[in-house]
Motif scaffolding. Sequence first.
Motif, PDB file in Angstrom:
ATOM      1  N   GLU A 158      -0.253   1.779 -11.355  1.00 15.21           N
ATOM      2  CA  GLU A 158      -0.349   2.978 -10.530  1.00 15.21           C
ATOM      3  C   GLU A 158      -0.144   2.596  -9.077  1.00 15.21           C
ATOM      4  O   GLU A 158      -0.843   1.719  -8.559  1.00 15.21           O
ATOM      5  CB  GLU A 158      -1.723   3.627 -10.712  1.00 15.21           C
ATOM      6  N   ASP A 198      -0.597   6.549  -0.479  1.00 18.80           N
ATOM      7  CA  ASP A 198      -0.506   6.648   0.978  1.00 18.80           C
ATOM      8  C   ASP A 198       0.546   5.657   1.474  1.00 18.80           C
ATOM      9  O   ASP A 198       1.239   5.015   0.681  1.00 18.80           O
ATOM     10  CB  ASP A 198      -1.866   6.387   1.629  1.00 18.80           C
ATOM     11  N   ARG A 230       0.389   2.834   2.638  1.00 25.54           N
ATOM     12  CA  ARG A 230       0.185   1.417   2.343  1.00 25.54           C
ATOM     13  C   ARG A 230       0.919   0.973   1.078  1.00 25.54           C
ATOM     14  O   ARG A 230       0.928  -0.215   0.748  1.00 25.54           O
ATOM     15  CB  ARG A 230      -1.312   1.114   2.233  1.00 25.54           C
ATOM     16  N   VAL A 231       1.529   1.898   0.385  1.00 29.67           N
ATOM     17  CA  VAL A 231       2.388   1.531  -0.735  1.00 29.67           C
ATOM     18  C   VAL A 231       3.549   0.661  -0.253  1.00 29.67           C
ATOM     19  O   VAL A 231       4.166  -0.063  -1.041  1.00 29.67           O
ATOM     20  CB  VAL A 231       2.909   2.798  -1.456  1.00 29.67           C
ATOM     21  N   ARG A 270      -0.489  -5.286  -3.702  1.00 32.13           N
ATOM     22  CA  ARG A 270      -1.010  -4.566  -2.546  1.00 32.13           C
ATOM     23  C   ARG A 270      -0.572  -3.098  -2.610  1.00 32.13           C
ATOM     24  O   ARG A 270      -1.312  -2.198  -2.218  1.00 32.13           O
ATOM     25  CB  ARG A 270      -0.504  -5.206  -1.253  1.00 32.13           C
ATOM     26  N   SER A 271       0.615  -2.874  -3.126  1.00 29.60           N
ATOM     27  CA  SER A 271       1.190  -1.534  -3.182  1.00 29.60           C
ATOM     28  C   SER A 271       0.608  -0.687  -4.306  1.00 29.60           C
ATOM     29  O   SER A 271       0.693   0.551  -4.259  1.00 29.60           O
ATOM     30  CB  SER A 271       2.705  -1.633  -3.382  1.00 29.60           C
ATOM     31  N   GLY A 272       0.066  -1.333  -5.305  1.00 32.97           N
ATOM     32  CA  GLY A 272      -0.445  -0.589  -6.456  1.00 32.97           C
ATOM     33  C   GLY A 272      -1.446  -1.392  -7.253  1.00 32.97           C
ATOM     34  O   GLY A 272      -1.852  -2.491  -6.859  1.00 32.97           O
ATOM     35  N   THR A 273      -1.837  -0.846  -8.412  1.00 27.79           N
ATOM     36  CA  THR A 273      -2.832  -1.471  -9.279  1.00 27.79           C
ATOM     37  C   THR A 273      -2.279  -1.577 -10.688  1.00 27.79           C
ATOM     38  O   THR A 273      -1.711  -0.617 -11.224  1.00 27.79           O
ATOM     39  CB  THR A 273      -4.126  -0.626  -9.310  1.00 27.79           C
ATOM     40  N   ARG A 326      -0.062   3.214  -4.925  1.00 32.38           N
ATOM     41  CA  ARG A 326      -0.886   3.901  -3.942  1.00 32.38           C
ATOM     42  C   ARG A 326      -0.248   5.236  -3.569  1.00 32.38           C
ATOM     43  O   ARG A 326       0.981   5.392  -3.632  1.00 32.38           O
ATOM     44  CB  ARG A 326      -1.049   3.053  -2.686  1.00 32.38           C
ATOM     45  N   ASP A 386      -3.808   7.260   7.209  1.00 31.95           N
ATOM     46  CA  ASP A 386      -3.207   6.981   5.903  1.00 31.95           C
ATOM     47  C   ASP A 386      -1.689   7.110   5.916  1.00 31.95           C
ATOM     48  O   ASP A 386      -1.040   6.918   4.891  1.00 31.95           O
ATOM     49  CB  ASP A 386      -3.804   7.878   4.812  1.00 31.95           C
TER      50      ASP A 386
END
Length: 395
Positions: A256, A260, A262-263, A245-248, A258, A79
């Motif tokens: 929001e 980890d 992957r943000v 990809r970085s958030g939702t 991420r 992660d």
Amino acid sequence: MDTPMIDLAAVRADTPGCRRGVFLDSAGSSLPPVQVLDEVVGHLRREAEVGGYVAHDERLPDLEAGYGLMASLLGCEPDEVAFTDSATRSWLAAFDAVPLTAGDRVLVTEVEYAGNAIPLLRRAAEVGATVEPVPSTPAGEIDVAALREMLDERVALVSLVHVPTNGGLVNPVAEVAEAAHEVGALVLLDACQSVGQLPVLASELGADIVSGTGRKWLRGPRGTGFLVVRRPVLERLRPRQVDLRSGTWISPDSYELRADARVFELWESSTADRLGLLAAARYALDLGVDAIADAVLARAEHLRAGLAEVPGVEVHDLGTNRCGIVSFTVADREPEQVRAELAARDVTVTVTGVGSTQYDMTRRGLPEVVRASPHYFTSPDQLDEAVAAVAALKR
């Protein structure tokens, strides 16, 4: 325990390109093994059959496992790994997330690379921070004692190039990280020229962030990069280049990110190239990173010793600890002329100039050097052939 040796015949059989002349530019963009080529081309063919989305979904288990694979290579947790499209994108995304304000100081080495220096200088000017080079030792590495004298609570970041683009030295990462952390500074390690030819284990080196590429010593495709962001520092960073990809997007007016590494990823990427990068990482791990490092250093020292015997040739490599990059000049010939004449003899090298490493090359009075970078697939006979080709230039 003795380090296993590289099976030269096997890796050359995996690398058809190494039989077309003498390839000495793995510090630029290396020759991929057939395992990487087959993965990339095979996936592109599959995309042509079923479309990019379906082909991507078919490989989701492999892509997800890739985080653990890269973590094994880079000495971190899955992660803590992010994938990008280049070392540049990795470095810029991380640097852009480091909070900088007026009065902050950024320390760099004298072998800082232009791709880092330009954004460093620009952002420092925008916010009122300063960029300050740390002196080098007589051998060329960052002077850790001088670094300690410069460190204070205003130092927000130490930008450390592991291996410079213009010579064979290896900077002492762990010592720099230990000193920087004593004042709370972050350490951003540019491992663009080290991953794939040297062990680069984040857990041992102590760097907070590590950026790198697939196309150089790792022998992956162009258009691939990776980033390691250690868990303890993630909350200190403020990623600005973010997307779905970085958030939702969780409600019409809220989102929001991420929690980890992957943000730092973006949604759009090349699945074929990612799979090729993972194939390259797997190939390196199968050979053994220590075995690779031993083989690359042996090739470079063989080449340095040969070049040093040629009248009119001067080798310019610095460093107490050296690696696979060999830099030299030939009397009465411009480096670009040397590159072109060697190319006519099927020897591939490149040229690096003062614009890439202003501090170091200005200090040493070197406008340009020829750069040769043999990998483990280069045979000793080919190195001798390259030396002979350089010697022939003088005649």
